[in-house]
Design a protein around this motif. Sequence first.
Motif: not given
Length: 185
Positions: A138-143, A148-156, A161-169
Motif C-alpha cells: 500500500y505504501m509503495i503504491t501510494y507514494l 511519480g517516482i518509481e525504481n529509485v536507483d541513485d542517491e539523489a 523520493f524520501n523528501e517528497k514521501s515525507d511531505a506527502l505523508l
Amino acid sequence: MKRSLLFSVLISLILLAGCSSLSRYDDNEVAAVVKDQEITVGDLRFLYPDDKALDYLDWTIKVELVKQEVEKMNIEVTDKLNREEDDDWFGQLPPENTEDQGGKQIRKFAETQAKKLNMKPEEFQKQYAKIINEQNAYMITYLEEKTGIENVDDEAAKDEFNEKSDALLEELVEENKDGIEVLIQ
C-alpha cells in the motif's frame, strides 16, 4: 529532606515510565480511530514490543490513511505484493544457530512476540511477514502514484523520493486530522 524528595521524584518517574507501556491495556481496546477504522492495542502489540508500540502509533495511523487512500483511488496493490515464494525468506524464522546478526535479531523479536501472544515463533513470523508485506504494498503504491517516482536507483533520486514521501505523508495526516482520533497515550 532533600534526599527523600529526590527519592520520591525518582520513584514517580519510574512509575510514569512504566505507564507508557501497552501492557496495561487490553488487546481489544481501541488505540486510535482513523476515518471510522479502528486500530486496536492488539494490532500494535502484534507488530511492536509493548514498550515501543506507542512510539509507532503515528506511523500506524499513516499506514491506515495510505491504505484508505489507495482503496479510494481504486488502485490495485497486488503487483506490489511480494509473491509468497519471493517473500519466503522473510516469512521463515531464521534457524536457532544462525550466525547472522540480522537473523539473530529477527529470531529474538519473533520469539519474544510469539511468547507474548501465545503463538509459536514460526507462526508469528509468517503472520508478521504477511502484514508487513501488505503495508509495504500500500505504501509503495501510494507514494509512487503521488510522487511519480518509481525504481529509485541513485542517491539523489532516493533523497528526492524520501523528501517528497515525507511531505506527502504529513500532508495526508493534516488533510485528515479531523478524521483521526487517538484514544491512548
